[in-house]
Design a protein around this motif. Sequence first.
Motif, PDB file in Angstrom:
ATOM      1  N   SER A 162       7.520 -21.736  -8.862  1.00  0.00           N
ATOM      2  CA  SER A 162       7.332 -20.591  -9.744  1.00  0.00           C
ATOM      3  C   SER A 162       8.552 -20.529 -10.668  1.00  0.00           C
ATOM      4  CB  SER A 162       7.123 -19.281  -8.972  1.00  0.00           C
ATOM      5  OG  SER A 162       8.347 -18.728  -8.535  1.00  0.00           O
ATOM      6  N   PRO A 163       8.483 -19.775 -11.751  1.00  0.00           N
ATOM      7  CA  PRO A 163       9.588 -19.890 -12.728  1.00  0.00           C
ATOM      8  C   PRO A 163      10.900 -19.263 -12.249  1.00  0.00           C
ATOM      9  CG  PRO A 163       7.652 -18.826 -13.664  1.00  0.00           C
ATOM     10  CD  PRO A 163       7.462 -18.847 -12.197  1.00  0.00           C
ATOM     11  N   ILE A 164      11.465 -19.755 -11.177  1.00  0.00           N
ATOM     12  CA  ILE A 164      12.767 -19.285 -10.719  1.00  0.00           C
ATOM     13  C   ILE A 164      13.837 -20.180 -11.328  1.00  0.00           C
ATOM     14  CG2 ILE A 164      11.939 -18.279  -8.553  1.00  0.00           C
ATOM     15  CD1 ILE A 164      12.801 -20.789  -7.105  1.00  0.00           C
ATOM     16  N   PRO A 165      15.065 -19.666 -11.506  1.00  0.00           N
ATOM     17  CA  PRO A 165      16.121 -20.520 -12.056  1.00  0.00           C
ATOM     18  C   PRO A 165      16.468 -21.641 -11.084  1.00  0.00           C
ATOM     19  CG  PRO A 165      17.017 -18.410 -11.318  1.00  0.00           C
ATOM     20  CD  PRO A 165      15.533 -18.301 -11.222  1.00  0.00           C
ATOM     21  N   ALA A 168      16.515  -5.194   4.881  1.00  0.00           N
ATOM     22  CA  ALA A 168      15.644  -4.288   5.636  1.00  0.00           C
ATOM     23  C   ALA A 168      14.158  -4.578   5.424  1.00  0.00           C
ATOM     24  CB  ALA A 168      15.941  -2.851   5.244  1.00  0.00           C
ATOM     25  N   ALA A 169      13.832  -5.345   4.366  1.00  0.00           N
ATOM     26  CA  ALA A 169      12.428  -5.550   4.011  1.00  0.00           C
ATOM     27  C   ALA A 169      11.756  -6.552   4.945  1.00  0.00           C
ATOM     28  CB  ALA A 169      12.333  -6.028   2.571  1.00  0.00           C
ATOM     29  N   THR A 170      10.472  -6.325   5.249  1.00  0.00           N
ATOM     30  CA  THR A 170       9.691  -7.328   5.982  1.00  0.00           C
ATOM     31  C   THR A 170       8.871  -8.177   4.999  1.00  0.00           C
ATOM     32  OG1 THR A 170       7.948  -5.692   6.319  1.00  0.00           O
ATOM     33  CG2 THR A 170       9.518  -5.996   8.113  1.00  0.00           C
ATOM     34  N   ILE A 171       8.432  -7.560   3.917  1.00  0.00           N
ATOM     35  CA  ILE A 171       7.736  -8.302   2.864  1.00  0.00           C
ATOM     36  C   ILE A 171       8.480  -8.048   1.552  1.00  0.00           C
ATOM     37  CG2 ILE A 171       5.577  -8.597   1.577  1.00  0.00           C
ATOM     38  CD1 ILE A 171       4.111  -7.374   3.949  1.00  0.00           C
ATOM     39  N   ILE A 172       8.799  -9.119   0.844  1.00  0.00           N
ATOM     40  CA  ILE A 172       9.424  -8.972  -0.461  1.00  0.00           C
ATOM     41  C   ILE A 172       8.514  -9.643  -1.478  1.00  0.00           C
ATOM     42  CG2 ILE A 172      11.461  -9.469  -1.871  1.00  0.00           C
ATOM     43  CD1 ILE A 172      13.063  -9.738   0.733  1.00  0.00           C
ATOM     44  N   GLN A 201      12.551 -10.182 -11.802  1.00  0.00           N
ATOM     45  CA  GLN A 201      13.761 -10.768 -12.391  1.00  0.00           C
ATOM     46  C   GLN A 201      15.007 -10.305 -11.648  1.00  0.00           C
ATOM     47  OE1 GLN A 201      13.762 -12.793 -15.249  1.00  0.00           O
ATOM     48  NE2 GLN A 201      12.050 -12.164 -16.508  1.00  0.00           N
ATOM     49  N   GLY A 202      14.907 -10.158 -10.323  1.00  0.00           N
ATOM     50  CA  GLY A 202      16.060  -9.772  -9.529  1.00  0.00           C
ATOM     51  C   GLY A 202      16.299  -8.281  -9.420  1.00  0.00           C
ATOM     52  N   SER A 203      15.555  -7.506 -10.194  1.00  0.00           N
ATOM     53  CA  SER A 203      15.838  -6.078 -10.254  1.00  0.00           C
ATOM     54  C   SER A 203      14.750  -5.239  -9.578  1.00  0.00           C
ATOM     55  CB  SER A 203      15.981  -5.656 -11.713  1.00  0.00           C
ATOM     56  OG  SER A 203      16.018  -4.264 -11.795  1.00  0.00           O
ATOM     57  N   ASP A 204      15.183  -4.257  -8.792  1.00  0.00           N
ATOM     58  CA  ASP A 204      14.232  -3.325  -8.180  1.00  0.00           C
ATOM     59  C   ASP A 204      13.731  -2.299  -9.199  1.00  0.00           C
ATOM     60  OD1 ASP A 204      14.400  -3.768  -5.108  1.00  0.00           O
ATOM     61  OD2 ASP A 204      16.467  -3.810  -5.774  1.00  0.00           O
ATOM     62  N   VAL A 236      14.565 -15.631  -6.326  1.00  0.00           N
ATOM     63  CA  VAL A 236      14.651 -15.546  -4.872  1.00  0.00           C
ATOM     64  C   VAL A 236      15.907 -14.733  -4.609  1.00  0.00           C
ATOM     65  CG1 VAL A 236      15.017 -16.878  -2.749  1.00  0.00           C
ATOM     66  CG2 VAL A 236      13.527 -17.780  -4.548  1.00  0.00           C
ATOM     67  N   PRO A 237      15.868 -13.719  -3.733  1.00  0.00           N
ATOM     68  CA  PRO A 237      17.075 -12.916  -3.515  1.00  0.00           C
ATOM     69  C   PRO A 237      18.267 -13.789  -3.121  1.00  0.00           C
ATOM     70  CG  PRO A 237      15.199 -11.886  -2.450  1.00  0.00           C
ATOM     71  CD  PRO A 237      14.736 -13.216  -2.953  1.00  0.00           C
ATOM     72  N   GLU A 238      19.478 -13.350  -3.533  1.00  0.00           N
ATOM     73  CA  GLU A 238      20.698 -14.099  -3.208  1.00  0.00           C
ATOM     74  C   GLU A 238      20.934 -14.131  -1.701  1.00  0.00           C
ATOM     75  OE1 GLU A 238      22.783 -15.674  -5.242  1.00  0.00           O
ATOM     76  OE2 GLU A 238      22.210 -14.902  -7.190  1.00  0.00           O
ATOM     77  N   GLU A 239      20.659 -12.972  -1.054  1.00  0.00           N
ATOM     78  CA  GLU A 239      20.943 -12.836   0.368  1.00  0.00           C
ATOM     79  C   GLU A 239      20.007 -13.746   1.166  1.00  0.00           C
ATOM     80  OE1 GLU A 239      21.126  -8.714   1.302  1.00  0.00           O
ATOM     81  OE2 GLU A 239      21.433  -9.078   3.439  1.00  0.00           O
TER      82      GLU A 239
END
Lengths: 294, 210
Positions: A190-193, A104-108, A75-78, A114-117
């Motif tokens: 997938s259930p993304i906004p 910095a991540a290669t796999i998320i 849900q967007g949070s680490d 989905v990340p904003e960046e």
Amino acid sequence: MIENLKFQDSFNYAYIDEFTKKEIRRKTLKAVCIPGYQVPYSSPEMPISRGWGTGGLHLTLSLVGPDDVLKVIDQGSDASVNACNLRLFVKEMAQCALTFDTAAATIIQSRHRVPEEILTENQILVLQVPQPEILRGVERHEAKTRMMHAEADYAKIWVTLYEAYVRNGHLRSGAGHPIMVNGRYVATPSPIPGWDVPNLSMARCLYLFGAGREKRIHCIPPFTPVKPLEFEDIRFKVEEFVGIKCQMSGQDKAFMDQIYAEDFSRYFVINDSNFLDKVRQGPRPPQKLFTNPE
Amino acid sequence: MSTLVAAKPYNQVFDGQEHYRTLLQATARPGMIGQLDDALLDVPRELNRATALIAMALFSADTSFHIAPGKAEAAEFIQQQTAATRSGPEQVDFLIVPDAMQADALRELDQARVGSLAFPDMGATVIVQVAALSPAPMADCLRLSLTGPGIESETVVFVSGAPELLFETLRSKNIEFPLGVDVFLTCDSLSAGPCAMALPRTTRVKWARV
């Protein structure tokens, strides 16, 4: 600590045995070759229950190597419990590096966001999917939905969309708006906004979707046109946060969480935790923003 | 046996993982030439190292493969190393074309499985060995311009040791999307080592001789 080391030695690298990993890898390659089509796969037993992120975990573990940098968000949070546990599990099993930094991540691995960046060509986004079959709501038999996909017969989902519009006055249906991938397969993002759906189209990174309980993998390759289903006159729109600013950063133009205070008043905070950290500390990371049609 | 030198013996777990990631990136971005890091592995002459490394990364006892008759040494190598089973060209998951210039090999490609409308993922993966792949023109080569998913606008890549008939055959195999075959073109480059490039069924290929 001693028990911990013992535990690591008793499993293959990245937990899944090589035979099964190869099977998942072959199926993932087929999923990339047929964008939006759900490839059935083995979905082996994991130390968490099916439907709690096993599909994402299968993909991540089949991808990960000792040089990878992994980020897991929920849900967007680490910081949510699910993300923390999955992150530690992969770390224990694959001895990869961990990060909170999206760039910095290669796999998320993610769930519900989905990340904003903007993600780059060196990144793979793995999404956990509870129900990969977007047609399941209109047809409960797998054999029939499979034929509907085979024949590109999507009449029922269009009718459902129309009915939703008649009922709600807009096309948006909470999360997981149906998408048309490369003009052929209707699939679930997938259930993304709705906010995240336009970011799936013509992206630089690779999107992999794993549904462990339903035993399906599907994929959106980079630079692939993805269109949310919409009508000529009634267009798909993303969430509008009109006049709303993030309580913590004072910024707008990001997906917001609505938070209730103890006195039942409410305020908004940027949902993507790493994005929030970055906008609070320095310049705003690059974002792809979607403008709603009139 | 190959003349290329590699530093470390092939590791099932880590080399397999690295090669898979390269293949995944290559499949997601058709026209990208993926370099497979070489590892110490005795590969029979009929196979190039890239093909052998793909087989090691993806084949297992539940997959079937076919390689042109007469390439017994190569077939035995793959069977011993991966436990994959041999079968006819019309049945297999992986079809290996050792020499794209041979007319017989392309006839086999024509028989490859394309899957069904309900299960298009049952289409075969074809591994075609070519002489060279390069983003720059070479002597006596085909210029491929690629469009489709994974490609921003158009990618141009040059391939030598592949006849025009190969791409004609692929076009007719992949004409009815989602049915079709997915291809890896492989070669061993002196400078870059084992290389693989993917042409998934969604990629539209235009070719011209240069």
